[in-house]
Design a protein around this motif. Structure first.
Motif, PDB file in Angstrom:
ATOM      1  N   GLN A 180       0.835  -1.202   0.000  1.00 46.17           N
ATOM      2  CA  GLN A 180       0.000   0.000   0.000  1.00 46.17           C
ATOM      3  C   GLN A 180       0.868   1.250   0.000  1.00 46.17           C
ATOM      4  OE1 GLN A 180      -2.377  -0.417   3.513  1.00 46.17           O
ATOM      5  NE2 GLN A 180      -3.771  -1.906   2.602  1.00 46.17           N
ATOM      6  N   THR A 181       0.974   1.900  -1.154  1.00 46.40           N
ATOM      7  CA  THR A 181       1.719   3.145  -1.293  1.00 46.40           C
ATOM      8  C   THR A 181       0.957   4.058  -2.234  1.00 46.40           C
ATOM      9  OG1 THR A 181       3.007   2.479  -3.246  1.00 46.40           O
ATOM     10  CG2 THR A 181       3.899   1.844  -1.079  1.00 46.40           C
ATOM     11  N   ARG A 182       1.446   5.272  -2.390  1.00 44.71           N
ATOM     12  CA  ARG A 182       0.790   6.203  -3.314  1.00 44.71           C
ATOM     13  C   ARG A 182       0.923   5.737  -4.762  1.00 44.71           C
ATOM     14  NH1 ARG A 182       5.077  11.292  -2.802  1.00 44.71           N
ATOM     15  NH2 ARG A 182       6.825  10.297  -3.875  1.00 44.71           N
ATOM     16  N   LEU A 183       1.899   4.873  -5.040  1.00 41.74           N
ATOM     17  CA  LEU A 183       2.055   4.357  -6.399  1.00 41.74           C
ATOM     18  C   LEU A 183       1.033   3.262  -6.690  1.00 41.74           C
ATOM     19  CD1 LEU A 183       5.954   4.216  -6.741  1.00 41.74           C
ATOM     20  CD2 LEU A 183       4.386   6.044  -7.399  1.00 41.74           C
ATOM     21  N   THR A 184       0.915   2.287  -5.807  1.00 42.29           N
ATOM     22  CA  THR A 184      -0.052   1.216  -6.057  1.00 42.29           C
ATOM     23  C   THR A 184      -1.480   1.710  -5.931  1.00 42.29           C
ATOM     24  OG1 THR A 184       0.126   0.490  -3.751  1.00 42.29           O
ATOM     25  CG2 THR A 184       1.512  -0.640  -5.364  1.00 42.29           C
ATOM     26  N   ALA A 185      -1.687   2.883  -5.325  1.00 42.79           N
ATOM     27  CA  ALA A 185      -3.038   3.457  -5.267  1.00 42.79           C
ATOM     28  C   ALA A 185      -3.577   3.746  -6.670  1.00 42.79           C
ATOM     29  CB  ALA A 185      -3.025   4.733  -4.435  1.00 42.79           C
ATOM     30  N   ARG A 186      -2.696   3.769  -7.667  1.00 43.08           N
ATOM     31  CA  ARG A 186      -3.127   3.990  -9.052  1.00 43.08           C
ATOM     32  C   ARG A 186      -3.754   2.744  -9.667  1.00 43.08           C
ATOM     33  NH1 ARG A 186       2.523   6.808 -11.119  1.00 43.08           N
ATOM     34  NH2 ARG A 186       2.471   8.592  -9.696  1.00 43.08           N
ATOM     35  N   ASN A 187      -3.523   1.592  -9.075  1.00 40.10           N
ATOM     36  CA  ASN A 187      -4.062   0.354  -9.647  1.00 40.10           C
ATOM     37  C   ASN A 187      -5.582   0.325  -9.530  1.00 40.10           C
ATOM     38  OD1 ASN A 187      -1.513  -0.600 -10.303  1.00 40.10           O
ATOM     39  ND2 ASN A 187      -1.275  -1.741  -8.396  1.00 40.10           N
ATOM     40  N   THR A 188      -6.219  -0.171 -10.564  1.00 44.38           N
ATOM     41  CA  THR A 188      -7.680  -0.235 -10.594  1.00 44.38           C
ATOM     42  C   THR A 188      -8.190  -1.663 -10.393  1.00 44.38           C
ATOM     43  OG1 THR A 188      -7.628  -0.440 -13.005  1.00 44.38           O
ATOM     44  CG2 THR A 188      -7.842   1.784 -12.081  1.00 44.38           C
ATOM     45  N   PHE A 189      -7.290  -2.592 -10.102  1.00 40.04           N
ATOM     46  CA  PHE A 189      -7.681  -3.986  -9.911  1.00 40.04           C
ATOM     47  C   PHE A 189      -7.452  -4.400  -8.460  1.00 40.04           C
ATOM     48  CE2 PHE A 189      -3.306  -3.724 -11.394  1.00 40.04           C
ATOM     49  CZ  PHE A 189      -2.624  -4.473 -10.448  1.00 40.04           C
ATOM     50  N   THR A 190      -8.045  -5.508  -8.061  1.00 39.47           N
ATOM     51  CA  THR A 190      -7.839  -6.026  -6.718  1.00 39.47           C
ATOM     52  C   THR A 190      -6.428  -6.597  -6.602  1.00 39.47           C
ATOM     53  OG1 THR A 190     -10.168  -6.551  -6.490  1.00 39.47           O
ATOM     54  CG2 THR A 190      -8.651  -7.683  -5.000  1.00 39.47           C
ATOM     55  N   MET A 191      -5.675  -6.120  -5.636  1.00 38.37           N
ATOM     56  CA  MET A 191      -4.285  -6.536  -5.468  1.00 38.37           C
ATOM     57  C   MET A 191      -4.207  -7.651  -4.421  1.00 38.37           C
ATOM     58  SD  MET A 191      -2.429  -2.790  -5.618  1.00 38.37           S
ATOM     59  CE  MET A 191      -3.820  -1.894  -4.875  1.00 38.37           C
ATOM     60  N   PRO A 192      -3.816  -8.860  -4.831  1.00 35.88           N
ATOM     61  CA  PRO A 192      -3.795  -9.983  -3.888  1.00 35.88           C
ATOM     62  C   PRO A 192      -2.715  -9.826  -2.825  1.00 35.88           C
ATOM     63  CG  PRO A 192      -2.828 -10.623  -5.981  1.00 35.88           C
ATOM     64  CD  PRO A 192      -3.405  -9.257  -6.190  1.00 35.88           C
ATOM     65  N   ALA A 193      -3.034 -10.233  -1.609  1.00 43.43           N
ATOM     66  CA  ALA A 193      -2.066 -10.304  -0.505  1.00 43.43           C
ATOM     67  C   ALA A 193      -1.375  -8.969  -0.240  1.00 43.43           C
ATOM     68  CB  ALA A 193      -1.021 -11.390  -0.781  1.00 43.43           C
ATOM     69  N   ILE A 194      -2.090  -7.870  -0.422  1.00 42.37           N
ATOM     70  CA  ILE A 194      -1.464  -6.560  -0.249  1.00 42.37           C
ATOM     71  C   ILE A 194      -1.131  -6.323   1.216  1.00 42.37           C
ATOM     72  CG2 ILE A 194      -3.680  -5.341  -0.031  1.00 42.37           C
ATOM     73  CD1 ILE A 194      -2.319  -3.036  -1.666  1.00 42.37           C
ATOM     74  N   ILE A 195       0.023  -5.680   1.470  1.00 43.97           N
ATOM     75  CA  ILE A 195       0.475  -5.405   2.832  1.00 43.97           C
ATOM     76  C   ILE A 195       0.784  -3.916   2.954  1.00 43.97           C
ATOM     77  CG2 ILE A 195       1.414  -7.723   3.164  1.00 43.97           C
ATOM     78  CD1 ILE A 195       4.207  -6.566   2.653  1.00 43.97           C
ATOM     79  N   THR A 196       1.004  -3.452   4.172  1.00 39.21           N
ATOM     80  CA  THR A 196       1.333  -2.054   4.407  1.00 39.21           C
ATOM     81  C   THR A 196       2.827  -1.806   4.172  1.00 39.21           C
ATOM     82  OG1 THR A 196       1.843  -2.340   6.753  1.00 39.21           O
ATOM     83  CG2 THR A 196      -0.477  -1.926   6.156  1.00 39.21           C
ATOM     84  N   ALA A 197       3.173  -0.531   4.007  1.00 39.61           N
ATOM     85  CA  ALA A 197       4.583  -0.171   3.857  1.00 39.61           C
ATOM     86  C   ALA A 197       5.371  -0.535   5.108  1.00 39.61           C
ATOM     87  CB  ALA A 197       4.709   1.315   3.559  1.00 39.61           C
ATOM     88  N   GLU A 198       4.742  -0.418   6.273  1.00 36.28           N
ATOM     89  CA  GLU A 198       5.421  -0.766   7.515  1.00 36.28           C
ATOM     90  C   GLU A 198       5.721  -2.263   7.585  1.00 36.28           C
ATOM     91  OE1 GLU A 198       3.872   3.075   7.625  1.00 36.28           O
ATOM     92  OE2 GLU A 198       2.738   1.218   7.264  1.00 36.28           O
ATOM     93  N   GLN A 199       4.786  -3.090   7.128  1.00 31.72           N
ATOM     94  CA  GLN A 199       5.043  -4.531   7.080  1.00 31.72           C
ATOM     95  C   GLN A 199       6.157  -4.853   6.094  1.00 31.72           C
ATOM     96  OE1 GLN A 199       0.901  -5.488   6.188  1.00 31.72           O
ATOM     97  NE2 GLN A 199       0.762  -6.718   8.073  1.00 31.72           N
ATOM     98  N   ALA A 200       6.165  -4.136   4.969  1.00 32.29           N
ATOM     99  CA  ALA A 200       7.231  -4.341   3.980  1.00 32.29           C
ATOM    100  C   ALA A 200       8.590  -3.971   4.566  1.00 32.29           C
ATOM    101  CB  ALA A 200       6.943  -3.514   2.730  1.00 32.29           C
TER     102      ALA A 200
END
Length: 244
Positions: A180-200
């Motif tokens: 989850q970042t400002r870059l992936t916020a541009r995606n219009t599809f469901t992102m599998p297994a998405i995690i936070t920047a802090e987890q990354a």
């Protein structure tokens, strides 16, 4: 690597995983140099990280990296250099904006090559050079160009450096899935297994303390992508056509 007291340079620190890494390392007592294009964001983050040094640069302008390297070479040796910087604007090949594609190649690939060329002499013996590739570089994904192509090249570059710089410098390749970042916020599809920047950031720091070359996460997603990559093309391309 224990991080307390270590000198670590993060390139691409102003947002996303880079900023999360800066905060996490500051909490552990690392002495940080933070770089990115956005000087104002860097100053705010530097204050948040206990007065870390802000050193603005733009990987799309290689002369700014060279200037930063020259400044640091006069002052200190580093324990680690982490380069997260990248541009992201994926598209289908027929819809590529040539100007945006050129900018991505300039930053994501040519900028990373300049990091690989100029930065290792700043590292002490046994230091780490940590480069961010991507799971998107494992195999050509529908709608992923030109970002995926640049990340495939970075993955390859890190593999080369791991042998060329050994044993003096340890090279690590980071291949995130969806974060989850400002870059992936541009995606219009469901992102599998998405995690936070802090987890990354936590996953990156764990990986830097281990011997493995590649740091990839979240594993429930990245192992699936690794499996697709090793399948015969007759099978992997059939699966990817379904995604398209």
């Amino acid at each position: 690597m224990a991080f307390a007291g270590r000198r670590i340079w993060i390139i691409g620190a102003s947002a996303g995983i880079g900023a999360a890494l800066a905060r996490a390392l500051a909490r552990q007592g690392a002495r940080l140099i933070l770089s990115a294009r956005d000087g104002d964001a860097l100053e705010l983050l530097s204050a948040e990280c206990g007065g870390a040094q802000a050193l603005p640069l733009d990987l799309g302008r290689p002369e700014t990296l060279a200037t930063a390297v020259a400044q640091l070479a006069l002052k200190m040796q580093l324990d680690a250099i982490i380069c997260t910087a990248a541009l992201y604007n994926p598209s289908r090949v027929a819809e590529i904006d040539p100007t945006q594609a050129e900018a991505m190649v300039r930053v994501n690939l040519l900028g990373m090559i300049e990091v690989a060329r100029l930065c290792p002499p700043l590292l002490r013996d046994g230091g780490q050079l940590v480069l961010f590739g991507s799971v998107a570089g494992y195999i050509g994904l529908p709608g992923g160009q030109p970002y995926s192509a640049t990340k495939a090249a970075v993955n390859n570059l890190a593999e080369t450096l791991a042998t060329e710089l050994a044993p003096r410098v340890t090279v690590k390749l980071v291949c995130p899935g969806f974060v989850q970042t400002r870059l992936t916020a541009r995606n219009t599809f469901t992102m599998p297994a998405i995690i936070t920047a802090e987890q990354a950031a936590e996953a990156v720091l764990r990986g830097m303390q281990r011997r493995r070359f590649e740091i990839h996460f979240p594993r429930r997603f990245t192992w699936a992508m690794k499996l697709v990559r090793v399948l015969p093309y007759a099978l992997s391309l059939r699966l990817l056509r379904r995604l398209s």
